[in-house]
Design a protein around this motif. Structure first.
Motif, PDB file in Angstrom:
ATOM      1  N   PRO A   1      72.985 130.975 -12.072  1.00 18.22           N
ATOM      2  CA  PRO A   1      73.388 130.195 -10.896  1.00 18.22           C
ATOM      3  C   PRO A   1      74.482 130.879 -10.090  1.00 18.22           C
ATOM      4  O   PRO A   1      75.172 131.785 -10.579  1.00 18.22           O
ATOM      5  CB  PRO A   1      73.897 128.892 -11.513  1.00 18.22           C
TER       6      PRO A   1
ATOM      7  N   CYS B   1      61.544 127.396  -4.292  1.00 16.00           N
ATOM      8  CA  CYS B   1      61.825 128.512  -5.195  1.00 16.00           C
ATOM      9  C   CYS B   1      62.077 128.025  -6.619  1.00 16.00           C
ATOM     10  O   CYS B   1      61.508 128.557  -7.581  1.00 16.00           O
ATOM     11  CB  CYS B   1      63.033 129.284  -4.672  1.00 16.00           C
ATOM     12  N   HIS B   2      62.898 127.010  -6.780  1.00 17.77           N
ATOM     13  CA  HIS B   2      63.254 126.527  -8.104  1.00 17.77           C
ATOM     14  C   HIS B   2      62.049 125.918  -8.808  1.00 17.77           C
ATOM     15  O   HIS B   2      61.836 126.143 -10.013  1.00 17.77           O
ATOM     16  CB  HIS B   2      64.380 125.506  -8.005  1.00 17.77           C
TER      17      HIS B   2
ATOM     18  N   GLY C   1      74.796 127.961  -3.208  1.00 14.64           N
ATOM     19  CA  GLY C   1      73.583 127.860  -4.012  1.00 14.64           C
ATOM     20  C   GLY C   1      73.462 126.541  -4.760  1.00 14.64           C
ATOM     21  O   GLY C   1      74.461 125.916  -5.129  1.00 14.64           O
ATOM     22  N   THR C   2      72.215 126.110  -5.007  1.00 13.89           N
ATOM     23  CA  THR C   2      71.969 124.798  -5.615  1.00 13.89           C
ATOM     24  C   THR C   2      71.184 124.872  -6.920  1.00 13.89           C
ATOM     25  O   THR C   2      70.708 123.844  -7.408  1.00 13.89           O
ATOM     26  CB  THR C   2      71.202 123.890  -4.625  1.00 13.89           C
ATOM     27  N   VAL C   3      71.034 126.054  -7.500  1.00  8.19           N
ATOM     28  CA  VAL C   3      70.279 126.149  -8.747  1.00  8.19           C
ATOM     29  C   VAL C   3      70.918 125.289  -9.834  1.00  8.19           C
ATOM     30  O   VAL C   3      70.232 124.559 -10.558  1.00  8.19           O
ATOM     31  CB  VAL C   3      70.176 127.619  -9.213  1.00  8.19           C
TER      32      VAL C   3
ATOM     33  N   SER D   1      64.917 126.747  -1.111  1.00  9.97           N
ATOM     34  CA  SER D   1      65.498 126.743  -2.458  1.00  9.97           C
ATOM     35  C   SER D   1      64.742 125.779  -3.371  1.00  9.97           C
ATOM     36  O   SER D   1      64.469 126.086  -4.532  1.00  9.97           O
ATOM     37  CB  SER D   1      66.975 126.359  -2.395  1.00  9.97           C
TER      38      SER D   1
ATOM     39  N   ASP E   1      72.433 132.813  -3.241  1.00  7.91           N
ATOM     40  CA  ASP E   1      73.261 132.141  -2.241  1.00  7.91           C
ATOM     41  C   ASP E   1      74.600 131.820  -2.900  1.00  7.91           C
ATOM     42  O   ASP E   1      74.848 130.703  -3.361  1.00  7.91           O
ATOM     43  CB  ASP E   1      72.562 130.873  -1.758  1.00  7.91           C
TER      44      ASP E   1
ATOM     45  N   ASP F   1      70.089 132.781  -8.376  1.00 14.69           N
ATOM     46  CA  ASP F   1      70.559 132.165  -7.136  1.00 14.69           C
ATOM     47  C   ASP F   1      71.472 133.148  -6.408  1.00 14.69           C
ATOM     48  O   ASP F   1      72.617 133.362  -6.808  1.00 14.69           O
ATOM     49  CB  ASP F   1      71.317 130.874  -7.449  1.00 14.69           C
TER      50      ASP F   1
ATOM     51  N   ILE G   1      68.477 130.503 -16.049  1.00 11.64           N
ATOM     52  CA  ILE G   1      68.984 130.559 -14.679  1.00 11.64           C
ATOM     53  C   ILE G   1      70.274 131.367 -14.638  1.00 11.64           C
ATOM     54  O   ILE G   1      71.058 131.374 -15.593  1.00 11.64           O
ATOM     55  CB  ILE G   1      69.223 129.151 -14.088  1.00 11.64           C
TER      56      ILE G   1
ATOM     57  N   ASP H   1      66.233 133.447  -5.406  1.00 10.25           N
ATOM     58  CA  ASP H   1      66.489 132.500  -4.316  1.00 10.25           C
ATOM     59  C   ASP H   1      67.398 133.216  -3.325  1.00 10.25           C
ATOM     60  O   ASP H   1      68.609 133.313  -3.527  1.00 10.25           O
ATOM     61  CB  ASP H   1      67.148 131.232  -4.878  1.00 10.25           C
TER      62      ASP H   1
END
Length: 388
Positions: A216, A147-148, A172-174, A144, A168, A166, A214, A249
């Protein structure tokens, strides 16, 4: 699409094209017998959107057969002829008689798909955006983060409108990595297919800069995320049609929808660490995706967290030899840099623009987008201020 073909070579090309990811939404049937078989088949049956005909007959015979077929064709049906004579006069005569396209055999799979695409898109249609999926060979390898930062680099270095998605949904952590907490994101698009259009997705996206947005993940556990195989298709179709670069991601899991996402994108980047489990998983992923993406570039490999203290590692040469490819990038383990970026909600280039890791990510982004590597004297890594 229905094909009425004569030779084994052309049959093989059309059948292989039908199994290509680019034709995944087309319903294709192949028959033997050429134009006479098509005339007989459609005497009392409706015609499909596209009829592909192979003919090695003399042109006068071919014109007679096509005239008979024209009497059976419904309005809107396109006809593509595959011939064995490279003659511009024949081509012009066929177009004059209403044939949509003429291809000279032998041909390769991508050429054939390109001709079909041109029939429905035309030369004036906008170029579709490039979709790049990033997935970890194993949990905890930093996929991740890579990716970011890759999305950030492409949007800034190449000045391309980029959307980072994102997938996930649970963890997810975006949002964290970009220090944003938007109320909506990719989940609203996936779970509201009846509302999907370009404007709806644009409202869901959160802008991080002039060139980067993004989508997210909610990163909540108030619902389960058992998605159907086609759950993400409509969202990705809209993004591909409206955005030059889409970075996905993809979570480290193997199910119907993640496999479909990986198979259907333009490029796959596998992030791995140099240990045995990662080597095995990377090899398994590459073999599986290569089998499903026969006409695409093999998945790319980025080795991350290389040189972790006290960890026995597989050498880069041995890892590359086992994968039968050179890594797209090798990122060393730098706990201070990655930790500071994660805790501050910043990209690596914002924490330390002079780090060699930034150059590695920039190079990877340019190669993935089909650009020549360009070195810049100054890295434009700062986010625009409110006064910009």
């Amino acid at each position: 699409m229905q094909g009425f073909l004569e030779s084994n070579d052309v049959v093989a090309v059309v059948e292989s094209a039908a199994n290509d990811r680019r034709m995944i939404k087309a319903h294709v049937k192949v028959h033997i017998g050429g134009v006479p078989a098509a005339v007989e088949a459609y005497r009392n049956s409706p015609t499909p959107n596209l009829i592909v005909l192979e003919s090695s007959a003399d042109r006068s015979v071919l014109f007679e057969q096509l005239a008979l077929l024209a009497e059976c064709c419904d309005s809107g049906t396109k006809v593509m002829v595959i011939g064995h004579e490279n003659d511009i006069l024949l081509y012009r005569e066929l177009i004059y008689r209403g044939v949509s396209d003429y291809i000279v055999a032998p041909m390769n799979i991508l050429d054939f798909i390109g001709h079909i695409s041109a029939l429905y898109n035309g030369e004036s249609s906008e170029t579709l955006g490039r979709v790049i999926a990033v997935v970890g060979a194993k949990g905890g390898v930093g996929a991740s983060t890579v990716c970011h930062n890759l999305a950030w680099s492409i949007s800034r270095q190449l000045a391309l409108q980029t959307v980072l998605v994102d997938l996930d949904l649970a963890f997810g952590t975006v949002g964290l990595d970009f220090n944003q907490d938007p109320p909506q994101g990719i989940a609203e698009a996936i779970f509201s297919p009846e509302r999907l259009d370009a404007n709806f997705i644009d409202r869901l996206a959160s802008r991080c800069s002039d060139t980067l947005s993004i989508l997210p993940a909610p990163a909540t556990l108030d619902r389960s995320y058992d998605l159907s195989e086609h759950a993400v298709d409509a969202t990705l179709d809209i993004l591909r049609a409206t955005t030059p670069c889409v970075i996905l991601d993809v979570p480290h899991q193997w199910c119907a929808w993640t496999r479909r996402v990986l198979v259907g994108c333009d490029d796959v980047v596998i992030v791995a660490s140099p240990d045995l489990a990662n080597l095995r998983n990377t090899k398994t992923l590459i073999d599986s995706l290569n089998a499903s993406r026969l006409n695409d570039h093999p998945p790319r490999l980025i080795l991350n967290m290389v040189g972790l203290p006290r960890r026995p590692e597989i050498s880069l040469g041995e890892f590359a030899k086992a994968m039968e490819m050179e890594p797209l990038g090798v990122i060393p383990f730098e706990a201070r840099l990655f930790g500071a970026a994660a805790n501050n909600g910043q990209m690596l280039a914002e924490v330390d623009p002079r780090s060699k890791i930034i150059e590695t990510i920039d190079d990877a982004g340019q190669l993935l987008m089909g650009r020549a590597i360009v070195r810049r004297g100054k890295n434009p890594c700062s986010r625009p201020s409110s006064s910009d």
